[in-house]
Scaffold this active site. Structure first.
Site, mmCIF file in Angstrom:
data_model
loop_
_atom_site.group_PDB
_atom_site.id
_atom_site.type_symbol
_atom_site.label_atom_id
_atom_site.label_comp_id
_atom_site.label_asym_id
_atom_site.label_seq_id
_atom_site.Cartn_x
_atom_site.Cartn_y
_atom_site.Cartn_z
ATOM 1 N N ASP A 221 -11.764 0.978 -12.597
ATOM 2 C CA ASP A 221 -12.129 1.676 -11.353
ATOM 3 C C ASP A 221 -13.335 2.574 -11.623
ATOM 4 O OD1 ASP A 221 -12.048 2.425 -8.692
ATOM 5 O OD2 ASP A 221 -10.506 3.944 -8.966
ATOM 6 N N ASP A 238 -10.017 9.418 -14.531
ATOM 7 C CA ASP A 238 -9.202 8.521 -13.695
ATOM 8 C C ASP A 238 -8.988 7.160 -14.348
ATOM 9 O OD1 ASP A 238 -7.705 7.898 -11.498
ATOM 10 O OD2 ASP A 238 -9.356 7.829 -10.063
HETATM 11 N N1 LIG Z 1 -9.960 16.805 -15.980
HETATM 12 C C1 LIG Z 1 -10.486 17.195 -14.805
HETATM 13 N N2 LIG Z 1 -11.237 18.317 -14.723
HETATM 14 C C2 LIG Z 1 -11.760 18.706 -13.539
HETATM 15 N N3 LIG Z 1 -11.590 18.049 -12.381
HETATM 16 C C3 LIG Z 1 -10.855 16.930 -12.395
HETATM 17 C C4 LIG Z 1 -10.266 16.440 -13.595
HETATM 18 N N4 LIG Z 1 -9.577 15.315 -13.307
HETATM 19 C C5 LIG Z 1 -9.735 15.109 -11.992
HETATM 20 N N5 LIG Z 1 -10.505 16.070 -11.427
HETATM 21 C C6 LIG Z 1 -10.880 16.186 -10.010
HETATM 22 O O1 LIG Z 1 -9.900 15.560 -9.222
HETATM 23 C C7 LIG Z 1 -10.464 14.444 -8.520
HETATM 24 C C8 LIG Z 1 -9.450 13.312 -8.467
HETATM 25 O O2 LIG Z 1 -9.100 12.935 -9.766
HETATM 26 P P1 LIG Z 1 -8.910 11.413 -10.155
HETATM 27 O O3 LIG Z 1 -8.380 11.369 -11.553
HETATM 28 O O4 LIG Z 1 -10.160 10.656 -9.873
HETATM 29 O O5 LIG Z 1 -7.713 10.998 -9.181
HETATM 30 P P2 LIG Z 1 -7.601 9.953 -7.979
HETATM 31 O O6 LIG Z 1 -6.718 8.902 -8.518
HETATM 32 O O7 LIG Z 1 -6.995 10.749 -6.869
HETATM 33 O O8 LIG Z 1 -8.990 9.448 -7.655
HETATM 34 C C9 LIG Z 1 -11.738 14.114 -9.258
HETATM 35 O O9 LIG Z 1 -12.706 13.527 -8.436
HETATM 36 C C10 LIG Z 1 -12.192 15.464 -9.751
HETATM 37 O O10 LIG Z 1 -12.873 16.140 -8.717
HETATM 38 MG MG LIG Z 2 -10.627 9.008 -8.758
#
Ligand SMILES: Nc1ncnc2c1ncn2[C@@H]1O[C@H](COP(=O)(O)OP(=O)(O)O)[C@@H](O)[C@H]1O
Ligand SMILES: [Mg+2]
Length: 290
Positions: A221, A238
């Site tokens: 992804d 992610d």
């Molecule tokens: N380790 C991290 N540090 C800071 N922000 C994070 C982190 N992990 C996720 N985020 C924030 O959360 C959002 C969603 O996380 P993500 O892992 O992409 O989950 P989803 O499956 O909902 O897309 C990211 O776009 C980012 O803005």
């Molecule tokens: Mg994401």
């Protein structure tokens, strides 16, 4: 975003709400009541009592069910988390929160154990003995997903790919390094203008090459939505859906990832071909760091 509003005038006392709503009846059982009281101050940031006024009770309803609160309680007892401060993002499958421990800032990804579609169906399923295992199975799938994201992060990091360091996980809760500075999370690649996008493009292809050739993984992804921009470098996030090369669709996923990254660079006014990018990912000589 400091909360100038008076919590008490905007929201009735949380305790009263929880008692008045059937779905929270479990909280008044002595065992759970004690646990909830023990962590209540630590989750102020998601109860609307903290300094962030954009947090509302819907977050609480969606994310903090009994099992999740119990997991958080345990993680707090183990010293992995001190406080949950405010939401960073809300997605369909998970909420991500900024949190803190004694060591510093953290990101906590809490996966929903029931999705909206599923929630709507539970009234047809609850109480029907033929389906009593369903919600448990859903939970177990979520737990496996979290463990997979944890392991993928660990593996990618081991080989030098820039991803958040995974710290701990329990059931549907994943704790990892916070990518940001001070209280502010880093922006997504999608939301920034980069001075030298070509070198960043090359770097993302290189990380994809290491992931494929050495970690034996495909992100599956990868796009400018799942890359954060911190200290002028790209951080991949992610990674829960990442699969190994043995997955029957691994090649397809790899091509899709590379296509998206190539589309991203071409949006900045370049004209790279997906084929050339693929050659790089498959052929860039990558060194095993250990
Ligand atoms: N380790 C991290 N540090 C800071 N922000 C994070 C982190 N992990 C996720 N985020 C924030 O959360 C959002 C969603 O996380 P993500 O892992 O992409 O989950 P989803 O499956 O909902 O897309 C990211 O776009 C980012 O803005
Ligand atoms: Mg994401």
């Amino acid at each position: 975003m400091p909360n100038e509003n008076n919590w008490d005038s905007d929201y009735p006392d949380l305790d009263k709400i929880l008692k008045s709503e059937k779905k929270y009846e479990w909280i008044s059982e002595p065992k759970y009541k004690k646990i909830f009281q023990e962590i209540e101050h630590s989750i102020q940031g998601v109860l609307g009592k903290g300094q962030f006024d954009w947090v509302d009770r819907r977050v609480f309803d969606q994310v903090f069910d009994r099992s999740t609160l119990l997991s958080l309680h345990k993680l707090m007892q183990q010293g992995n988390i001190e406080t949950i401060d405010y939401p960073l993002a809300r997605g369909k499958e998970a909420h991500v929160f900024k949190a803190s421990s004694k060591e510093g800032p953290l990101a906590i990804k809490i996966f929903h154990t029931t999705n909206a579609v599923f929630k709507g169906l539970t009234k047809y399923i609850d109480g029907d003995p033929r389906f009593s295992g369903l919600s448990r199975r859903h939970r177990e799938l979520v737990n496996i997903w979290v463990r997979k994201e944890f392991r993928n992060l660990k593996r990618m990091r081991k080989y030098g790919i820039r991803v958040p360091e995974p710290i701990s996980s329990l059931k549907n809760v994943l704790i990892m390094e916070f990518i940001g500075s001070n209280e502010t999370a880093s922006p997504r690649l999608k939301d920034v203008n980069i001075e030298d996008p070509i070198s960043i493009f090359e770097e993302i292809l290189k990380m994809t090459a290491v992931n494929w050739q050495i970690c034996d993984l495909v992100h599956a992804d990868l796009s400018e939505y799942n890359i954060l921009w911190k200290d002028n470098t790209p951080w991949i996030i992610d990674v829960g859906q990442g699969v190994t090369s043995r997955h029957p669709s691994a090649n397809e996923f790899l091509v899709r990832d590379v296509t998206r990254i190539t589309n991203w660079i071409n949006k900045q006014g370049f004209d790279y071909s997906v084929a050339d990018s693929m050659v790089k990912v498959l052929d860039i000589p990558v060194k095993k760091s250990d």
